[in-house]
Design a protein around this motif. Structure first.
Motif, PDB file in Angstrom:
ATOM      1  N   UNK A 166       0.822  -1.206   0.000  1.00  0.00           N
ATOM      2  CA  UNK A 166       0.000   0.000   0.000  1.00  0.00           C
ATOM      3  C   UNK A 166       0.861   1.263   0.000  1.00  0.00           C
ATOM      4  N   UNK A 167       2.053   1.194   0.632  1.00  0.00           N
ATOM      5  CA  UNK A 167       2.913   2.379   0.674  1.00  0.00           C
ATOM      6  C   UNK A 167       3.358   2.779  -0.728  1.00  0.00           C
ATOM      7  N   UNK A 168       3.820   1.804  -1.505  1.00  0.00           N
ATOM      8  CA  UNK A 168       4.256   2.112  -2.872  1.00  0.00           C
ATOM      9  C   UNK A 168       3.085   2.553  -3.737  1.00  0.00           C
ATOM     10  N   UNK A 169       1.930   1.952  -3.512  1.00  0.00           N
ATOM     11  CA  UNK A 169       0.761   2.358  -4.293  1.00  0.00           C
ATOM     12  C   UNK A 169       0.364   3.794  -3.974  1.00  0.00           C
ATOM     13  N   UNK A 170       0.396   4.166  -2.709  1.00  0.00           N
ATOM     14  CA  UNK A 170       0.063   5.545  -2.334  1.00  0.00           C
ATOM     15  C   UNK A 170       1.045   6.540  -2.950  1.00  0.00           C
ATOM     16  N   UNK A 171       2.319   6.165  -2.959  1.00  0.00           N
ATOM     17  CA  UNK A 171       3.331   7.026  -3.574  1.00  0.00           C
ATOM     18  C   UNK A 171       3.073   7.179  -5.066  1.00  0.00           C
ATOM     19  N   UNK A 172       2.732   6.071  -5.720  1.00  0.00           N
ATOM     20  CA  UNK A 172       2.443   6.113  -7.154  1.00  0.00           C
ATOM     21  C   UNK A 172       1.234   6.991  -7.446  1.00  0.00           C
ATOM     22  N   UNK A 173       0.194   6.841  -6.655  1.00  0.00           N
ATOM     23  CA  UNK A 173      -1.016   7.645  -6.859  1.00  0.00           C
ATOM     24  C   UNK A 173      -0.687   9.132  -6.733  1.00  0.00           C
ATOM     25  N   UNK A 174       0.144   9.491  -5.760  1.00  0.00           N
ATOM     26  CA  UNK A 174       0.551  10.891  -5.605  1.00  0.00           C
ATOM     27  C   UNK A 174       1.300  11.385  -6.835  1.00  0.00           C
TER      28      UNK A 174
END
Length: 240
Positions: free
Chosen positions: A37-45
């Motif tokens: 989820x951390x990498x996904x949140x970074x990608x979404x940003x």
């Protein structure tokens, strides 16, 4: 008309760079991830700068339920990029049955089921495309990665067969087969081992994820409109 692409394994190195590349080209995205989820949140940003429609989908592709969760989240669809996957590094005789089952499910059964169920949505558009990220080991095989080589080879065979079945609908299906790419999959190797791998590659280095994403973008674009059923090797000349 807006165009939408599904990327499985979007939190991984190749998946994330592919999402950024496609977003820069105006694609709206469905982004699948399993647990990072951390990498996904970074990608979404990072993707917010492109002003695209974005839907994230958490699902475990080790299960059929995970496949159906993705299917239920998809509305319009013009392209699929299968980036999800995991590897296993051991002697074949040391592989346990659960590992064999997981590799078969993640790399073969889940992508096949996903594509099968989403084909009707893709076939609404005459220029739809599918790209599966296979591997150099699916082409030539690797000791201590026998099962990984097996499932990656199955992906290539699937692309060859389905591309012939779907060609009359204008749906193109291709593979990208990377060699050694500078992603988390290389973390199990020591610096000395990576240097040894690089010495075997004619171009003398690992691929960057962006170089694989460029190949994916090309195969999704009209520039490759007469290419289907093919495996594009992105391996620095390691296997020809």
């Amino acid at each position: 008309m807006k165009k939408f692409a599904l990327i499985t394994g979007a939190s991984g190195g190749i998946g994330a760079t592919t999402a950024l590349k496609l977003a820069s080209e105006g694609w709206n995205l469905y982004l699948h991830y399993h647990s990072n989820i951390e990498k996904m949140n970074t990608l979404v940003q990072q993707l917010e700068a492109y002003n695209i429609e974005l839907i994230t989908i958490q699902a475990d592709l080790r299960t059929n339920e995970g496949v159906h969760k993705i299917i239920e989240s998809i509305f319009q669809l013009n392209a699929i990029v299968i980036c999800s996957g995991t590897s296993s590094y051991s002697l074949f005789t040391d592989l346990d049955e659960n590992t064999i089952d997981d590799l078969l499910q993640i790399h073969v059964k889940s992508p096949l089921l996903l594509i099968k169920k989403l084909l009707p949505k893709l076939m609404k558009f005459h220029d739809s495309s599918i790209v599966i990220i296979s591997s150099i080991w699916g082409q030539t095989g690797a000791a201590c990665e026998v099962m990984y080589s097996t499932v990656k080879g199955a992906q290539i065979s699937f692309v060859k067969a389905l591309s012939k079945e779907m060609a009359s609908n204008g749906l193109r299906i291709n593979c990208v087969a990377p060699g050694a790419v500078k992603t988390g999959m290389m973390d199990r190797f020591t610096e000395e081992e990576i240097e040894e791998i690089e010495s075997e590659i004619p171009l003398g280095r690992l691929a960057m994820p962006e170089e694989v994403s460029e190949a994916i973008s090309f195969l999704l674009s009209s520039k490759s409109s007469y290419i289907t059923g093919q495996t594009l090797s992105v391996n620095g000349g390691w296997y020809i």
